[in-house]
Write a protein that holds these residues in place. Structure first.
Motif, PDB file in Angstrom:
ATOM      1  N   LEU A  11       0.857  -1.195   0.000  1.00  0.00           N
ATOM      2  CA  LEU A  11       0.000   0.000   0.000  1.00  0.00           C
ATOM      3  C   LEU A  11       0.885   1.233   0.000  1.00  0.00           C
ATOM      4  N   GLU A  12       0.630   2.114  -0.951  1.00  0.00           N
ATOM      5  CA  GLU A  12       1.348   3.378  -1.035  1.00  0.00           C
ATOM      6  C   GLU A  12       0.314   4.499  -1.035  1.00  0.00           C
ATOM      7  N   GLY A  13       0.774   5.723  -0.890  1.00  0.00           N
ATOM      8  CA  GLY A  13      -0.159   6.840  -0.930  1.00  0.00           C
ATOM      9  C   GLY A  13       0.418   8.028  -0.197  1.00  0.00           C
ATOM     10  N   VAL A  14      -0.283   9.136  -0.321  1.00  0.00           N
ATOM     11  CA  VAL A  14       0.189  10.368   0.315  1.00  0.00           C
ATOM     12  C   VAL A  14      -0.055  10.283   1.823  1.00  0.00           C
ATOM     13  N   ASP A  15       0.451  11.279   2.526  1.00  0.00           N
ATOM     14  CA  ASP A  15       0.302  11.373   3.981  1.00  0.00           C
ATOM     15  C   ASP A  15      -1.190  11.333   4.355  1.00  0.00           C
ATOM     16  N   LYS A  16      -1.510  10.573   5.347  1.00  0.00           N
ATOM     17  CA  LYS A  16      -2.873  10.439   5.927  1.00  0.00           C
ATOM     18  C   LYS A  16      -3.885   9.787   4.979  1.00  0.00           C
ATOM     19  N   ALA A  17      -3.396   9.116   3.936  1.00  0.00           N
ATOM     20  CA  ALA A  17      -4.324   8.463   3.003  1.00  0.00           C
ATOM     21  C   ALA A  17      -5.006   7.262   3.657  1.00  0.00           C
ATOM     22  N   GLY A  18      -4.456   6.783   4.761  1.00  0.00           N
ATOM     23  CA  GLY A  18      -5.070   5.643   5.460  1.00  0.00           C
ATOM     24  C   GLY A  18      -4.325   4.334   5.244  1.00  0.00           C
ATOM     25  N   LYS A  19      -3.053   4.406   4.865  1.00  0.00           N
ATOM     26  CA  LYS A  19      -2.285   3.191   4.562  1.00  0.00           C
ATOM     27  C   LYS A  19      -2.215   2.243   5.764  1.00  0.00           C
ATOM     28  N   LEU A  93       2.233 -11.110   2.493  1.00  0.00           N
ATOM     29  CA  LEU A  93       2.792  -9.961   3.207  1.00  0.00           C
ATOM     30  C   LEU A  93       2.080  -8.694   2.745  1.00  0.00           C
ATOM     31  N   VAL A  94       1.571  -7.955   3.707  1.00  0.00           N
ATOM     32  CA  VAL A  94       0.894  -6.686   3.419  1.00  0.00           C
ATOM     33  C   VAL A  94       1.837  -5.591   3.917  1.00  0.00           C
ATOM     34  N   VAL A  95       2.336  -4.774   2.990  1.00  0.00           N
ATOM     35  CA  VAL A  95       3.442  -3.877   3.303  1.00  0.00           C
ATOM     36  C   VAL A  95       3.011  -2.410   3.214  1.00  0.00           C
ATOM     37  N   ASP A  96       3.245  -1.688   4.309  1.00  0.00           N
ATOM     38  CA  ASP A  96       2.912  -0.264   4.426  1.00  0.00           C
ATOM     39  C   ASP A  96       4.125   0.534   3.929  1.00  0.00           C
ATOM     40  N   ARG A  97       4.072   1.031   2.719  1.00  0.00           N
ATOM     41  CA  ARG A  97       5.144   1.727   1.989  1.00  0.00           C
ATOM     42  C   ARG A  97       6.263   0.753   1.584  1.00  0.00           C
ATOM     43  N   TYR A  98       6.882   1.065   0.406  1.00  0.00           N
ATOM     44  CA  TYR A  98       7.951   0.190  -0.120  1.00  0.00           C
ATOM     45  C   TYR A  98       8.884   1.058  -0.965  1.00  0.00           C
ATOM     46  N   ALA A  99       9.503   0.472  -1.964  1.00  0.00           N
ATOM     47  CA  ALA A  99      10.493   1.189  -2.767  1.00  0.00           C
ATOM     48  C   ALA A  99       9.911   2.401  -3.490  1.00  0.00           C
ATOM     49  N   LEU A 133      -3.316   4.692  -2.571  1.00  0.00           N
ATOM     50  CA  LEU A 133      -4.485   5.305  -1.934  1.00  0.00           C
ATOM     51  C   LEU A 133      -4.502   6.791  -2.297  1.00  0.00           C
ATOM     52  N   GLN A 134      -5.441   7.122  -3.159  1.00  0.00           N
ATOM     53  CA  GLN A 134      -5.514   8.482  -3.722  1.00  0.00           C
ATOM     54  C   GLN A 134      -6.385   9.373  -2.839  1.00  0.00           C
ATOM     55  N   LEU A 135      -5.811  10.491  -2.395  1.00  0.00           N
ATOM     56  CA  LEU A 135      -6.572  11.417  -1.546  1.00  0.00           C
ATOM     57  C   LEU A 135      -6.094  12.831  -1.858  1.00  0.00           C
ATOM     58  N   SER A 136      -7.031  13.760  -2.068  1.00  0.00           N
ATOM     59  CA  SER A 136      -6.633  15.136  -2.397  1.00  0.00           C
ATOM     60  C   SER A 136      -6.060  15.804  -1.146  1.00  0.00           C
ATOM     61  N   PRO A 137      -5.192  16.815  -1.340  1.00  0.00           N
ATOM     62  CA  PRO A 137      -4.608  17.506  -0.184  1.00  0.00           C
ATOM     63  C   PRO A 137      -5.689  18.096   0.725  1.00  0.00           C
ATOM     64  N   SER A 138      -6.815  18.585   0.135  1.00  0.00           N
ATOM     65  CA  SER A 138      -7.856  19.191   0.982  1.00  0.00           C
ATOM     66  C   SER A 138      -8.528  18.122   1.846  1.00  0.00           C
ATOM     67  N   GLU A 139      -8.747  16.927   1.279  1.00  0.00           N
ATOM     68  CA  GLU A 139      -9.353  15.846   2.069  1.00  0.00           C
ATOM     69  C   GLU A 139      -8.381  15.349   3.142  1.00  0.00           C
ATOM     70  N   ALA A 140      -7.082  15.300   2.782  1.00  0.00           N
ATOM     71  CA  ALA A 140      -6.076  14.867   3.772  1.00  0.00           C
ATOM     72  C   ALA A 140      -6.043  15.842   4.948  1.00  0.00           C
ATOM     73  N   GLN A 182     -13.311   7.470   0.314  1.00  0.00           N
ATOM     74  CA  GLN A 182     -14.471   6.724   0.814  1.00  0.00           C
ATOM     75  C   GLN A 182     -14.313   6.490   2.327  1.00  0.00           C
ATOM     76  N   ASN A 183     -15.383   6.011   2.976  1.00  0.00           N
ATOM     77  CA  ASN A 183     -15.204   5.694   4.396  1.00  0.00           C
ATOM     78  C   ASN A 183     -14.298   4.458   4.538  1.00  0.00           C
ATOM     79  N   ILE A 184     -13.870   4.196   5.776  1.00  0.00           N
ATOM     80  CA  ILE A 184     -12.869   3.142   5.997  1.00  0.00           C
ATOM     81  C   ILE A 184     -13.338   1.792   5.451  1.00  0.00           C
ATOM     82  N   GLU A 185     -14.607   1.456   5.638  1.00  0.00           N
ATOM     83  CA  GLU A 185     -15.133   0.166   5.147  1.00  0.00           C
ATOM     84  C   GLU A 185     -15.127   0.118   3.623  1.00  0.00           C
ATOM     85  N   GLY A 186     -15.505   1.242   2.995  1.00  0.00           N
ATOM     86  CA  GLY A 186     -15.548   1.306   1.533  1.00  0.00           C
ATOM     87  C   GLY A 186     -14.162   1.092   0.930  1.00  0.00           C
TER      88      GLY A 186
END
Ligand code: Z5A
Length: 212
Positions: A11-19, A93-99, A133-140, A182-186
């Protein structure tokens, strides 16, 4: 391979995306459905190399930019023997951030190009699936203020996002973009669908080498 191998899911994504939230939920759901799964995260701050990185991120020490980039990569390489062993044992293996974080964050600094930043990680175990995990800066921003750590500014995070977009153009990697607003479940349901597909596909395939 004595048994069917586990999948390497990142899982990759911007800060606070929920990784981190989603990595934990995914591991729990896989385990509950009888599929062996474990979580890993990079940087792994528990090792000697990880402690150097952690002090740098917490701004308790200074490291030259190339040096810290290579330490982030070394922190992944030091985990490769145990990653391969677990995958061979059938553990997903479920990995939070990688190369990809490694390349995106350093190449967002002045004077670095993506190509150089990818080099130290060439040949790492290749993920069977990378979910961004795609999240706009305003949503983050709605999920709280930036923390105190290095890199936690909106200007730098925007530059990192652009580097991720460049990395996602690489068809040799199985990228899937997830709507993290989306919400956490979605979000979890989307991640679970992609993960089950990847687990089914990976079990009959050899583990690949990243960016080779
Ligand atoms: N870095 C690097 O430079 N080079 C490398 O090679 C690597 C990393 C591997 C490590 O940070 C830093 O190192 C990172 C990249 C760099 N720097 N930055 N920025 P870390 O891994 O220790 O921490 P983080 O990755 O920065 O965590 P994060 O991005 O802040 O959080 P997250 O894992 O994406 O999100 P979360 O903790 O799951 O959730 C954040 C909050 O949002 C929390 O309150 C949740 O309850 C909430 N949340 C989560 N999902 C939702 C939804 N769907 N709706 C509403 N609220 C939600």
């Amino acid at each position: 391979m004595a048994c069917k191998r586990g999948a390497l899911i990142v899982l990759e994504g911007v800060d606070k995306a929920g990784k981190t939230t989603q990595c934990k939920k995914l591991v729990q759901a896989l385990q509950q459905s009888g599929r062996p799964a474990e979580m890993m995260r990079f940087p792994d701050r528990t090792t000697t190399i990880g402690q150097l990185i952690s002090a740098y991120l917490e701004k308790k020490s200074e490291l030259e930019d190339h040096t810290v980039h290579l330490l982030f990569s070394a922190n992944r390489w030091e985990m490769v023997p145990s990653m391969k062993k677990k995958l061979d044992q059938g553990i997903t293996l479920v990995v939070d951030r990688y190369a990809f974080s490694g390349a995106a964050f350093t190449s967002a600094k002045p004077g670095f190009c993506l190509d150089w930043c990818m080099k130290p990680d060439v040949g790492l175990p290749k993920p069977d699936l990378v979910m961004f995990l795609q999240l706009s800066p305003s949503e983050a921003a709605l999920r709280g203020q930036f923390g105190e750590e290095r890199y936690e500014t909106s200007v730098f995070q925007r530059a990192v996002q652009q580097k991720f977009e460049q990395l996602m153009k690489d068809p040799s990697v199985n990228w899937q973009v997830i709507d993290a607003s989306q919400n956490i479940e979605g979000v979890h349901n989307s991640i679970m669908d992609h993960s089950l597909n990847a687990i089914n596909t990976a079990q009959d395939q050899l583990l690949g080498e990243l960016w080779k």
